[in-house]
Scaffold this motif. Sequence first.
Motif, PDB file in Angstrom:
ATOM      1  N   GLY A 166       0.778  -1.226   0.000  1.00 16.21           N
ATOM      2  CA  GLY A 166       0.000   0.000   0.000  1.00 16.21           C
ATOM      3  C   GLY A 166       0.810   1.276   0.000  1.00 16.21           C
ATOM      4  O   GLY A 166       0.250   2.379   0.096  1.00 16.21           O
ATOM      5  N   LYS A 167       2.138   1.168  -0.103  1.00 17.81           N
ATOM      6  CA  LYS A 167       3.026   2.334  -0.162  1.00 17.81           C
ATOM      7  C   LYS A 167       3.565   2.482  -1.580  1.00 17.81           C
ATOM      8  O   LYS A 167       3.772   1.495  -2.290  1.00 17.81           O
ATOM      9  CB  LYS A 167       4.189   2.182   0.824  1.00 17.81           C
ATOM     10  CG  LYS A 167       3.773   1.966   2.271  1.00 17.81           C
ATOM     11  CD  LYS A 167       3.121   3.198   2.860  1.00 17.81           C
ATOM     12  CE  LYS A 167       2.827   3.007   4.342  1.00 17.81           C
ATOM     13  NZ  LYS A 167       2.215   4.223   4.943  1.00 17.81           N
ATOM     14  N   SER A 168       3.822   3.726  -1.985  1.00 13.88           N
ATOM     15  CA  SER A 168       4.288   3.958  -3.348  1.00 13.88           C
ATOM     16  C   SER A 168       5.327   5.064  -3.400  1.00 13.88           C
ATOM     17  O   SER A 168       5.203   6.093  -2.729  1.00 13.88           O
ATOM     18  CB  SER A 168       3.116   4.294  -4.272  1.00 13.88           C
ATOM     19  OG  SER A 168       2.358   5.368  -3.745  1.00 13.88           O
ATOM     20  N   ASP A 189       2.954   8.219  -2.798  1.00 10.17           N
ATOM     21  CA  ASP A 189       3.213   8.830  -1.494  1.00 10.17           C
ATOM     22  C   ASP A 189       4.356   9.838  -1.580  1.00 10.17           C
ATOM     23  O   ASP A 189       4.294  10.911  -0.973  1.00 10.17           O
ATOM     24  CB  ASP A 189       3.557   7.747  -0.463  1.00 10.17           C
ATOM     25  CG  ASP A 189       2.385   6.840  -0.159  1.00 10.17           C
ATOM     26  OD1 ASP A 189       1.344   7.348   0.300  1.00 10.17           O
ATOM     27  OD2 ASP A 189       2.495   5.627  -0.394  1.00 10.17           O
ATOM     28  N   VAL A 190       5.405   9.466  -2.322  1.00 13.77           N
ATOM     29  CA  VAL A 190       6.586  10.325  -2.454  1.00 13.77           C
ATOM     30  C   VAL A 190       7.020  10.355  -3.912  1.00 13.77           C
ATOM     31  O   VAL A 190       7.057   9.315  -4.579  1.00 13.77           O
ATOM     32  CB  VAL A 190       7.755   9.820  -1.580  1.00 13.77           C
ATOM     33  CG1 VAL A 190       9.001  10.684  -1.789  1.00 13.77           C
ATOM     34  CG2 VAL A 190       7.373   9.793  -0.106  1.00 13.77           C
ATOM     35  N   GLN A 234       0.639  17.844 -10.934  1.00  9.99           N
ATOM     36  CA  GLN A 234      -0.153  17.082 -11.903  1.00  9.99           C
ATOM     37  C   GLN A 234      -0.403  15.655 -11.421  1.00  9.99           C
ATOM     38  O   GLN A 234      -1.462  15.081 -11.677  1.00  9.99           O
ATOM     39  CB  GLN A 234       0.558  17.063 -13.253  1.00  9.99           C
ATOM     40  CG  GLN A 234       0.655  18.425 -13.933  1.00  9.99           C
ATOM     41  CD  GLN A 234       1.731  18.463 -15.015  1.00  9.99           C
ATOM     42  OE1 GLN A 234       2.198  17.432 -15.490  1.00  9.99           O
ATOM     43  NE2 GLN A 234       2.129  19.675 -15.390  1.00  9.99           N
ATOM     44  N   ALA A 235       0.564  15.094 -10.702  1.00 14.00           N
ATOM     45  CA  ALA A 235       0.459  13.707 -10.242  1.00 14.00           C
ATOM     46  C   ALA A 235      -0.305  13.582  -8.930  1.00 14.00           C
ATOM     47  O   ALA A 235      -0.702  12.471  -8.558  1.00 14.00           O
ATOM     48  CB  ALA A 235       1.858  13.104 -10.087  1.00 14.00           C
ATOM     49  N   GLY A 236      -0.485  14.676  -8.208  1.00 12.98           N
ATOM     50  CA  GLY A 236      -1.173  14.619  -6.934  1.00 12.98           C
ATOM     51  C   GLY A 236      -0.450  13.761  -5.905  1.00 12.98           C
ATOM     52  O   GLY A 236      -1.070  12.999  -5.154  1.00 12.98           O
ATOM     53  N   VAL A 237       0.866  13.895  -5.855  1.00 11.62           N
ATOM     54  CA  VAL A 237       1.647  13.094  -4.917  1.00 11.62           C
ATOM     55  C   VAL A 237       1.536  13.659  -3.497  1.00 11.62           C
ATOM     56  O   VAL A 237       1.102  14.800  -3.296  1.00 11.62           O
ATOM     57  CB  VAL A 237       3.128  13.016  -5.344  1.00 11.62           C
ATOM     58  CG1 VAL A 237       3.236  12.417  -6.745  1.00 11.62           C
ATOM     59  CG2 VAL A 237       3.796  14.385  -5.303  1.00 11.62           C
ATOM     60  N   GLY A 238       1.950  12.862  -2.528  1.00 11.40           N
ATOM     61  CA  GLY A 238       1.846  13.305  -1.152  1.00 11.40           C
ATOM     62  C   GLY A 238       3.007  14.152  -0.686  1.00 11.40           C
ATOM     63  O   GLY A 238       2.843  15.000   0.211  1.00 11.40           O
ATOM     64  N   HIS A 239       4.197  13.954  -1.261  1.00 16.72           N
ATOM     65  CA  HIS A 239       5.414  14.610  -0.762  1.00 16.72           C
ATOM     66  C   HIS A 239       6.378  14.729  -1.936  1.00 16.72           C
ATOM     67  O   HIS A 239       6.655  13.740  -2.627  1.00 16.72           O
ATOM     68  CB  HIS A 239       6.018  13.756   0.358  1.00 16.72           C
ATOM     69  CG  HIS A 239       7.177  14.377   1.060  1.00 16.72           C
ATOM     70  ND1 HIS A 239       7.773  13.793   2.169  1.00 16.72           N
ATOM     71  CD2 HIS A 239       7.880  15.522   0.853  1.00 16.72           C
ATOM     72  CE1 HIS A 239       8.763  14.536   2.594  1.00 16.72           C
ATOM     73  NE2 HIS A 239       8.862  15.598   1.805  1.00 16.72           N
TER      74      HIS A 239
END
Length: 281
Positions: A166-168, A189-190, A234-239
Amino acid sequence: MASVTILGAKGGPALRKDGAMPTSLLVQMGGAQIVVDCGLGVTRGLVQAGVDLRGLSQIVITHLHSDHVLELGPLVHTAWTTGLRTPLHIWGPPGLRAYWDGFMASMAFDCDLRVTDEGRPPLDDLVRLHVLDEGAFTLGPVHARALRVPHPPVTDCFALRLDADGKSLCLSADTAYFPPLADLAQGADVLLHEAMLPQGIEAIIAKTGMGDKLRAHLTGSHSTADQAAQIATQAGVGHLVFYHIIPADDPAFGLTDWQAAISGHWDGPFTLAHDGLTVEF
């Protein structure tokens, strides 16, 4: 919990006093340890990060520029002399075999002697080389995808997305601005993205004594900080984490310059990499 440790934060092969080391990463996720790129200093960086070199099992080389592959052979050899006895999978673009065969030829005297004199298994028997290309593959328990990115004149350079439990994590490798990278990184996530400050280019030209060709390479083959920030949005990443930083060792440029460069393009969590930094996610 997953993490990525920046073993070498700078872009380019040159070393300067008290400066950052060239590119290498340690990714820990899904119970696996994956080394991505092997610039100068990767072996010491891994040991300083607490990694037992005898347990190395997965290495990925994004492309064959020296600041990403120079210490691959020495890392593997050092792991072997430390006690590695299990298979080591190395993924890399076409040309990896030539690099490895050349390294083994250069170390034939030492390797042969250590097999007969110390009873070690032949190093070449432990190494499994895999050609990296676009698409899905697995790194033990980690699901991976590779995307060819533009880094002229290099034609085989690959961004990576790694997923497990569940991590990316997505990393850009070396690339000019490339909107399809946002699709690869979607919802990660990152995002580790290479980044360059245009106002630092002339200082690099002056330090290296190079001229128009290096300037053209930097501007045509790498992403500016604002472009990298746009990919993250654009990617909507978390960090968003900047690595392969250009320039990384010029005291005239600091965190505030990077923050100013991404202002208006990215408003989420941001980290400027440095050697030894660990980002958990």
